[in-house]
Write an enzyme that holds these catalytic residues in place. Structure first.
Site, mmCIF file in Angstrom:
data_model
loop_
_atom_site.group_PDB
_atom_site.id
_atom_site.type_symbol
_atom_site.label_atom_id
_atom_site.label_comp_id
_atom_site.label_asym_id
_atom_site.label_seq_id
_atom_site.Cartn_x
_atom_site.Cartn_y
_atom_site.Cartn_z
ATOM 1 N N GLN A 68 0.851 -1.186 0.000
ATOM 2 C CA GLN A 68 0.000 0.000 0.000
ATOM 3 C C GLN A 68 0.884 1.231 0.000
ATOM 4 O O GLN A 68 1.884 1.286 0.708
ATOM 5 C CB GLN A 68 -0.894 -0.001 1.247
ATOM 6 C CG GLN A 68 -1.786 1.202 1.417
ATOM 7 C CD GLN A 68 -3.008 1.152 0.518
ATOM 8 O OE1 GLN A 68 -3.602 0.111 0.332
ATOM 9 N NE2 GLN A 68 -3.358 2.300 -0.058
ATOM 10 N N ASP A 187 13.081 9.439 -7.766
ATOM 11 C CA ASP A 187 12.688 8.916 -6.455
ATOM 12 C C ASP A 187 13.378 7.584 -6.172
ATOM 13 O O ASP A 187 12.722 6.567 -5.915
ATOM 14 C CB ASP A 187 11.162 8.760 -6.397
ATOM 15 C CG ASP A 187 10.593 9.127 -5.026
ATOM 16 O OD1 ASP A 187 11.354 9.635 -4.189
ATOM 17 O OD2 ASP A 187 9.393 8.908 -4.806
#
Length: 353
Positions: A68, A187
């Site tokens: 998640q 990232d």
């Protein structure tokens, strides 16, 4: 009276239908605009497009969740041929789909052993999903940040950590120089490094990636992008220091800012030739690997882009001898804010040699 009520219900029903139809038409139009813009910029795709019904079938109605994140959820799935896949289902509040299609375009342009393979995607109105090859060991994050919990046995060992660090560097070097166009991944952090059954690393999550001209060697980025401390590709060194320390660079539990920033703490020990004080170092080979990774990470996080090594040099440093490495200047970076998210605008020079 009954006729009036029925007429009213029919009117309300038609109005509801018209609103729904208008919404779907508007959504479909937005989707077409994004796809038209995408085709104009990137050309036809090489990956398969799936319907949302296909996504539901391959995930068995989203039965097994693998992870998640802020983007949405990842589910375990299976293709008709029996191949396992990871299905990333994005949140509905993901905008018009531009960032999503950017990720599709970016990964579909890559082919490298250290880049996760994109097998397909779904773009059906507000429903968007990416289908990746399945990585049995999940993200690197769980193996390094839980390393202090002995019963989980998460520490990978220094030989494996060194191999992972080299693999990630090779993946980044490919993105910078091996593709037809340069791809900047904004990232690079443990959460976005996936591990297969043999703990071979693959770079994932290209939602914020930027495709740029091969002639560019320095890119000026205006505005926040990615996660604080992990913006420039060479600041892969920030992630490398987390792999070494088995902890996040920013310790939100600490009150003294001089104690929360791991690169400052480890540089002082290196400078004074002290014991590194790292966990799971059991022999001289482990000590050498850890020292090498620390020195490389400190070179990578130099504030001046001209002092940072290109990814090709990073690979050479990692596979070479520790004796050939010089201690870099003391990092001038200040301790980042405790919140990991970038919230204000910033200007970043990114070296992409």
């Amino acid at each position: 009276m009954a006729i009036v009520i029925i007429a009213g219900l029919l009117f309300r029903g038609n109005l509801s239908f018209d609103r729904s139809f208008f919404f779907l038409k508007k959504q479909d139009k937005s989707c077409k605009i994004v796809k038209t813009s995408f085709l104009r910029n990137y050309g036809p795709l090489q990956v398969k497009r799936y319907s949302y019904l296909d996504i539901k079938m391959m995930t068995n109605s989203f039965k097994t969740k693998l992870g998640q994140g802020g983007f949405g959820s990842v589910y375990k799935g299976k293709l008709p041929d029996g191949s396992l896949v990871a299905v990333k289902v994005l949140n509905r509040s993901k905008g018009d789909g531009g960032e999503f299609m950017n990720e599709v375009a970016t990964i579909s342009r890559t082919s490298h052993v250290n880049i996760v393979s994109l097998l397909g995607f779904c773009f059906e109105g507000s429903k968007r999903a990416l289908i990746y090859e399945f990585m049995h060991n999940g993200s690197l994050e769980k193996f390094i940040f839980d390393a202090k919990i002995p019963q989980k046995g998460h520490h990978l060992g220094w030989e494996t950590l060194e191999r992972i660090s080299i693999g990630i560097a090779q993946g980044l070097e490919y993105l910078h120089r091996g593709c037809n166009t340069k791809i900047l991944h904004f990232d690079i952090k443990p959460h976005n490094i996936l591990l297969d059954e043999n703990f071979w690393p693959k770079i994932s999550d290209f939602g914020l990636a930027k495709i740029c001209d091969r002639k560019e060697s320095i890119v000026l980025m205006l505005g926040a992008r990615g996660t604080a401390g992990y913006i420039a590709p060479e600041v892969y060194g920030m992630m490398l220091s987390e792999m070494v320390g088995g902890r996040r660079n920013i310790n939100v539990q600490a009150d003294n800012s001089s104690e929360i920033y791991f690169p400052h703490w480890i540089y002082k020990r290196l400078e004074l030739d002290q014991e590194l004080g790292l966990q799971s170092i059991v022999n001289e080979e482990d000590k050498v690997r850890a020292r090498k990774m620390i020195i490389v990470s400190l070179w990578c996080i130099q504030t001046d882009p001209s002092n940072r090594p290109a990814m090709k040099e990073v690979i050479e440093m990692l596979v070479g001898s520790v004796e050939s490495l010089q201690i870099p200047p003391k990092p001038c970076l200040f301790s980042p804010p405790k919140s990991p998210a970038v919230t204000d605008s910033s200007t970043t020079l990114v070296s992409i040699q």
